[in-house]
Design a protein around this motif. Structure first.
Motif, PDB file in Angstrom:
ATOM      1  N   PHE A  55       0.813  -1.215   0.000  1.00 23.76           N
ATOM      2  CA  PHE A  55       0.000   0.000   0.000  1.00 23.76           C
ATOM      3  C   PHE A  55       0.847   1.266   0.000  1.00 23.76           C
ATOM      4  CE2 PHE A  55      -2.827  -3.198   1.631  1.00 23.76           C
ATOM      5  CZ  PHE A  55      -4.036  -2.886   1.038  1.00 23.76           C
ATOM      6  N   GLY A  56       2.153   1.130  -0.080  1.00 22.83           N
ATOM      7  CA  GLY A  56       3.025   2.292  -0.152  1.00 22.83           C
ATOM      8  C   GLY A  56       3.456   2.800   1.209  1.00 22.83           C
ATOM      9  N   SER A  57       4.024   3.988   1.196  1.00 21.72           N
ATOM     10  CA  SER A  57       4.633   4.616   2.358  1.00 21.72           C
ATOM     11  C   SER A  57       3.676   4.735   3.538  1.00 21.72           C
ATOM     12  CB  SER A  57       5.130   6.004   1.963  1.00 21.72           C
ATOM     13  OG  SER A  57       5.666   6.665   3.069  1.00 21.72           O
ATOM     14  N   GLY A  58       4.143   4.274   4.706  1.00 20.64           N
ATOM     15  CA  GLY A  58       3.378   4.447   5.932  1.00 20.64           C
ATOM     16  C   GLY A  58       2.341   3.379   6.209  1.00 20.64           C
ATOM     17  N   ILE A  59       2.158   2.449   5.298  1.00 20.73           N
ATOM     18  CA  ILE A  59       1.214   1.358   5.513  1.00 20.73           C
ATOM     19  C   ILE A  59       1.985   0.052   5.391  1.00 20.73           C
ATOM     20  CG2 ILE A  59      -0.912   0.236   4.780  1.00 20.73           C
ATOM     21  CD1 ILE A  59      -1.805   2.958   3.684  1.00 20.73           C
ATOM     22  N   ASN A  60       2.183  -0.598   6.521  1.00 25.01           N
ATOM     23  CA  ASN A  60       2.979  -1.818   6.569  1.00 25.01           C
ATOM     24  C   ASN A  60       2.107  -3.050   6.389  1.00 25.01           C
ATOM     25  OD1 ASN A  60       5.218  -0.192   7.169  1.00 25.01           O
ATOM     26  ND2 ASN A  60       4.807  -0.333   9.365  1.00 25.01           N
ATOM     27  N   THR A  61       2.458  -3.885   5.421  1.00 27.36           N
ATOM     28  CA  THR A  61       1.781  -5.166   5.240  1.00 27.36           C
ATOM     29  C   THR A  61       2.472  -6.165   6.155  1.00 27.36           C
ATOM     30  OG1 THR A  61       1.285  -4.621   2.937  1.00 27.36           O
ATOM     31  CG2 THR A  61       1.119  -6.933   3.574  1.00 27.36           C
ATOM     32  N   THR A  62       1.722  -6.722   7.109  1.00 23.45           N
ATOM     33  CA  THR A  62       2.318  -7.623   8.085  1.00 23.45           C
ATOM     34  C   THR A  62       2.128  -9.090   7.712  1.00 23.45           C
ATOM     35  OG1 THR A  62       0.322  -7.500   9.453  1.00 23.45           O
ATOM     36  CG2 THR A  62       2.107  -5.949   9.953  1.00 23.45           C
ATOM     37  N   ALA A  63       1.141  -9.404   6.878  1.00 27.25           N
ATOM     38  CA  ALA A  63       0.918 -10.780   6.424  1.00 27.25           C
ATOM     39  C   ALA A  63       0.003 -10.757   5.208  1.00 27.25           C
ATOM     40  CB  ALA A  63       0.286 -11.626   7.525  1.00 27.25           C
ATOM     41  N   VAL A  64       0.195 -11.743   4.334  1.00 27.53           N
ATOM     42  CA  VAL A  64      -0.712 -11.946   3.196  1.00 27.53           C
ATOM     43  C   VAL A  64      -1.018 -13.436   3.149  1.00 27.53           C
ATOM     44  CG1 VAL A  64      -1.061 -11.740   0.703  1.00 27.53           C
ATOM     45  CG2 VAL A  64       0.304 -10.024   1.907  1.00 27.53           C
ATOM     46  N   ASN A  65      -2.304 -13.768   3.201  1.00 26.01           N
ATOM     47  CA  ASN A  65      -2.727 -15.166   3.205  1.00 26.01           C
ATOM     48  C   ASN A  65      -3.551 -15.483   1.963  1.00 26.01           C
ATOM     49  OD1 ASN A  65      -1.772 -16.075   5.915  1.00 26.01           O
ATOM     50  ND2 ASN A  65      -3.020 -14.330   6.532  1.00 26.01           N
TER      51      ASN A  65
END
Length: 90
Positions: A55-65
């Motif tokens: 999602f770009g800067s400032g939005i951290n993807t912590t997991a994708v299932n």
């Protein structure tokens, strides 16, 4: 304390050779608040078993299932430094 709304815009980018392109039909969450975490269901077709979501800067993807060809779920955290406004989902 003020709450700010972030809005996510879907922009799908892919480069596949000899494969059927993925198709996004919808998402379960289209906005967020600084400091909050979300699980976003992404509904569509032709997803691969090893998806990535950004999602770009400032939005951290912590997991994708991966839950099959038609659904993936991305867990994200919106940081306090995330820019306001639209964010592309790649």
């Amino acid at each position: 304390m003020k709450k700010f709304v972030l809005v996510f815009t879907l922009i799908i980018t892919f480069c596949l050779v000899g494969a059927i392109a993925p198709e996004i039909i919808g998402v379960s969450v289209d906005r967020g608040i600084h400091g909050m975490s979300y699980s976003i269901s992404i509904i569509g077709n032709n997803f691969i078993a090893t998806p990535t979501v950004d999602f770009g800067s400032g939005i951290n993807t912590t997991a994708v299932n991966y839950f099959g060809l038609s659904i993936i779920v991305a867990d994200i955290h919106v940081t306090f430094g995330a820019p306001l406004g639209f964010h592309d989902m790649i």
